[in-house]
Design a protein around this motif. Structure first.
Motif, PDB file in Angstrom:
ATOM      1  N   SER A 136      30.608  45.983   2.383  1.00  0.00           N
ATOM      2  CA  SER A 136      30.668  44.642   2.083  1.00  0.00           C
ATOM      3  C   SER A 136      30.246  43.576   3.118  1.00  0.00           C
ATOM      4  CB  SER A 136      31.989  44.302   1.424  1.00  0.00           C
ATOM      5  OG  SER A 136      32.996  43.867   2.206  1.00  0.00           O
ATOM      6  N   GLY A 137      30.471  44.067   4.348  1.00  0.00           N
ATOM      7  CA  GLY A 137      30.119  43.459   5.450  1.00  0.00           C
ATOM      8  C   GLY A 137      31.519  42.151   5.726  1.00  0.00           C
ATOM      9  N   LEU A 138      32.310  42.367   4.962  1.00  0.00           N
ATOM     10  CA  LEU A 138      33.234  41.341   4.827  1.00  0.00           C
ATOM     11  C   LEU A 138      34.804  41.661   5.172  1.00  0.00           C
ATOM     12  CD1 LEU A 138      32.428  39.233   1.499  1.00  0.00           C
ATOM     13  CD2 LEU A 138      31.680  38.823   3.648  1.00  0.00           C
ATOM     14  N   ASP A 139      34.927  43.120   5.562  1.00  0.00           N
ATOM     15  CA  ASP A 139      36.024  43.673   5.779  1.00  0.00           C
ATOM     16  C   ASP A 139      36.987  42.990   6.742  1.00  0.00           C
ATOM     17  OD1 ASP A 139      38.289  45.586   5.850  1.00  0.00           O
ATOM     18  OD2 ASP A 139      37.103  47.248   6.254  1.00  0.00           O
ATOM     19  N   PRO A 140      38.115  42.359   6.082  1.00  0.00           N
ATOM     20  CA  PRO A 140      39.183  41.863   7.171  1.00  0.00           C
ATOM     21  C   PRO A 140      40.173  42.496   7.973  1.00  0.00           C
ATOM     22  CG  PRO A 140      40.143  41.782   4.863  1.00  0.00           C
ATOM     23  CD  PRO A 140      38.682  42.780   4.788  1.00  0.00           C
ATOM     24  N   ASP A 141      40.145  43.978   7.797  1.00  0.00           N
ATOM     25  CA  ASP A 141      41.033  44.904   8.217  1.00  0.00           C
ATOM     26  C   ASP A 141      40.474  45.769   9.274  1.00  0.00           C
ATOM     27  OD1 ASP A 141      42.959  43.898   6.453  1.00  0.00           O
ATOM     28  OD2 ASP A 141      42.520  45.356   5.046  1.00  0.00           O
ATOM     29  N   ILE A 142      41.188  46.228  10.383  1.00  0.00           N
ATOM     30  CA  ILE A 142      40.816  47.151  11.229  1.00  0.00           C
ATOM     31  C   ILE A 142      42.056  48.427  11.104  1.00  0.00           C
ATOM     32  CG2 ILE A 142      39.267  45.978  12.513  1.00  0.00           C
ATOM     33  CD1 ILE A 142      41.719  45.713  14.578  1.00  0.00           C
ATOM     34  N   SER A 143      41.504  49.437  11.795  1.00  0.00           N
ATOM     35  CA  SER A 143      42.950  50.552  12.000  1.00  0.00           C
ATOM     36  C   SER A 143      43.536  50.238  13.039  1.00  0.00           C
ATOM     37  CB  SER A 143      42.078  51.902  12.058  1.00  0.00           C
ATOM     38  OG  SER A 143      41.734  52.022  13.309  1.00  0.00           O
ATOM     39  N   PRO A 144      44.762  50.649  12.827  1.00  0.00           N
ATOM     40  CA  PRO A 144      45.832  50.490  14.219  1.00  0.00           C
ATOM     41  C   PRO A 144      45.322  51.040  15.436  1.00  0.00           C
ATOM     42  CG  PRO A 144      46.780  51.359  12.240  1.00  0.00           C
ATOM     43  CD  PRO A 144      45.600  51.549  11.949  1.00  0.00           C
ATOM     44  N   GLU A 145      44.419  52.205  15.353  1.00  0.00           N
ATOM     45  CA  GLU A 145      43.687  52.663  16.735  1.00  0.00           C
ATOM     46  C   GLU A 145      42.717  51.740  17.137  1.00  0.00           C
ATOM     47  OE1 GLU A 145      45.424  55.691  14.217  1.00  0.00           O
ATOM     48  OE2 GLU A 145      43.648  54.512  13.661  1.00  0.00           O
ATOM     49  N   ALA A 146      42.166  50.811  16.326  1.00  0.00           N
ATOM     50  CA  ALA A 146      41.328  49.999  16.924  1.00  0.00           C
ATOM     51  C   ALA A 146      41.795  48.753  17.296  1.00  0.00           C
ATOM     52  CB  ALA A 146      40.128  49.693  15.682  1.00  0.00           C
ATOM     53  N   ALA A 147      42.838  48.483  16.815  1.00  0.00           N
ATOM     54  CA  ALA A 147      43.649  47.286  17.147  1.00  0.00           C
ATOM     55  C   ALA A 147      44.162  47.806  18.716  1.00  0.00           C
ATOM     56  CB  ALA A 147      44.812  46.873  16.350  1.00  0.00           C
ATOM     57  N   LEU A 148      44.888  48.917  18.848  1.00  0.00           N
ATOM     58  CA  LEU A 148      45.321  49.359  20.175  1.00  0.00           C
ATOM     59  C   LEU A 148      44.356  49.433  20.964  1.00  0.00           C
ATOM     60  CD1 LEU A 148      48.102  51.734  18.635  1.00  0.00           C
ATOM     61  CD2 LEU A 148      48.511  49.791  19.867  1.00  0.00           C
ATOM     62  N   PHE A 149      43.167  49.887  20.891  1.00  0.00           N
ATOM     63  CA  PHE A 149      42.111  50.111  21.808  1.00  0.00           C
ATOM     64  C   PHE A 149      41.804  48.757  22.447  1.00  0.00           C
ATOM     65  CE2 PHE A 149      37.535  49.726  23.067  1.00  0.00           C
ATOM     66  CZ  PHE A 149      37.359  50.991  23.788  1.00  0.00           C
ATOM     67  N   GLN A 150      42.012  47.490  21.662  1.00  0.00           N
ATOM     68  CA  GLN A 150      41.555  46.264  22.360  1.00  0.00           C
ATOM     69  C   GLN A 150      42.775  45.580  23.048  1.00  0.00           C
ATOM     70  OE1 GLN A 150      39.246  43.585  19.559  1.00  0.00           O
ATOM     71  NE2 GLN A 150      39.700  45.541  18.058  1.00  0.00           N
ATOM     72  N   VAL A 151      43.967  46.332  23.064  1.00  0.00           N
ATOM     73  CA  VAL A 151      45.103  45.642  23.660  1.00  0.00           C
ATOM     74  C   VAL A 151      44.770  45.422  25.244  1.00  0.00           C
ATOM     75  CG1 VAL A 151      47.719  46.247  24.647  1.00  0.00           C
ATOM     76  CG2 VAL A 151      46.593  46.477  22.098  1.00  0.00           C
ATOM     77  N   PRO A 152      44.103  46.443  26.167  1.00  0.00           N
ATOM     78  CA  PRO A 152      44.033  46.189  27.420  1.00  0.00           C
ATOM     79  C   PRO A 152      43.187  44.793  27.842  1.00  0.00           C
ATOM     80  CG  PRO A 152      43.641  48.548  27.260  1.00  0.00           C
ATOM     81  CD  PRO A 152      43.889  47.757  25.826  1.00  0.00           C
ATOM     82  N   ARG A 153      42.155  44.755  27.092  1.00  0.00           N
ATOM     83  CA  ARG A 153      41.205  43.388  27.115  1.00  0.00           C
ATOM     84  C   ARG A 153      42.210  42.199  26.923  1.00  0.00           C
ATOM     85  NH1 ARG A 153      39.064  40.983  23.091  1.00  0.00           N
ATOM     86  NH2 ARG A 153      38.950  42.747  21.861  1.00  0.00           N
ATOM     87  N   ILE A 154      42.810  42.264  25.802  1.00  0.00           N
ATOM     88  CA  ILE A 154      43.791  41.064  25.377  1.00  0.00           C
ATOM     89  C   ILE A 154      44.517  40.728  26.425  1.00  0.00           C
ATOM     90  CG2 ILE A 154      45.144  40.157  23.722  1.00  0.00           C
ATOM     91  CD1 ILE A 154      43.267  41.823  21.768  1.00  0.00           C
TER      92      ILE A 154
END
Length: 201
Positions: A136-154
């Motif tokens: 759809s190009g509108l997906d509001p969700d990501i997987s927990p793995e995708a979120a945890l991957f971004q933790v160091p940057r944040i």
């Protein structure tokens, strides 16, 4: 001849009123009574102001926020209406890119995204949903793995401990529907709002 056509016309008008007017209005009223939040678009508010919907993703660019999946939606080019320009999460033009695995443009875009993400977090494998678009190009969700991957940057951008941000990811993870259907997921907007609240404390 009118005698044969008249019942068909009456039946057409009657079925149009029932299925095109009465039924949709009844279902809308029932949905509004039973599921008022969902029927109103699953809006998410902050300080009494609507900031988005739980059903439609938003683009977050800053290093201090979690990023969602890439979006392939487009909009008409203001300079030339016969062309389109990228418009991430454009709800008026939901759809994928229609680029296949042999597309050079798709492969180049994915490679560029992977390289950027690896530079951001070189010690972890890049989750697929951070470099692939949804249908759809509108997906509001990501997987927990995708979120945890971004933790160091944040954590670097916000000067917060990584374990506190990881805890927010865990707290905002939604499980499988009825424990069986789908995959665990996190709504990016809800997670970013929780992150803002935690940072303000």
């Amino acid at each position: 001849m009118l005698k044969e056509i008249r019942p068909a016309i009456i039946l057409l008008i009657l079925l149009t009123l029932i299925t095109g007017l009465a039924y949709p209005l009844a279902m809308t009223a029932i949905a509004g009574a039973i599921f008022p939040k969902q029927a109103a678009g699953s809006m998410i508010e902050r300080d009494g102001k609507v900031v988005g919907s739980a059903l439609i993703g938003q683009e977050f660019k800053g290093d201090q926020y979690f990023h969602g999946r890439p979006s392939a939606t487009t909009a008409p080019d203001p300079a030339d209406s016969s062309k389109t320009v990228p418009a991430p999460y454009n709800a008026a033009n939901s759809g994928g890119s229609n680029l296949g695995p042999t597309s050079k443009a798709l492969n180049d875009r994915v490679k560029e995204d992977v390289d950027k993400l690896k530079a951001e977090n070189p010690n972890a494998a890049v989750p697929a949903d951070l470099v692939t678009t949804s249908g759809s190009g509108l997906d509001p969700d990501i997987s927990p793995e995708a979120a945890l991957f971004q933790v160091p940057r944040i954590a670097r951008a916000r000067k917060m401990p990584e374990d506190r941000i990881s805890q927010l990811v865990t707290e905002n993870t939604q499980g499988r529907l009825a424990g069986v259907l789908g995959e665990p997921r996190i709504n990016v907007l809800a997670l970013n709002l929780a992150l803002d609240r935690a940072a303000s404390k």
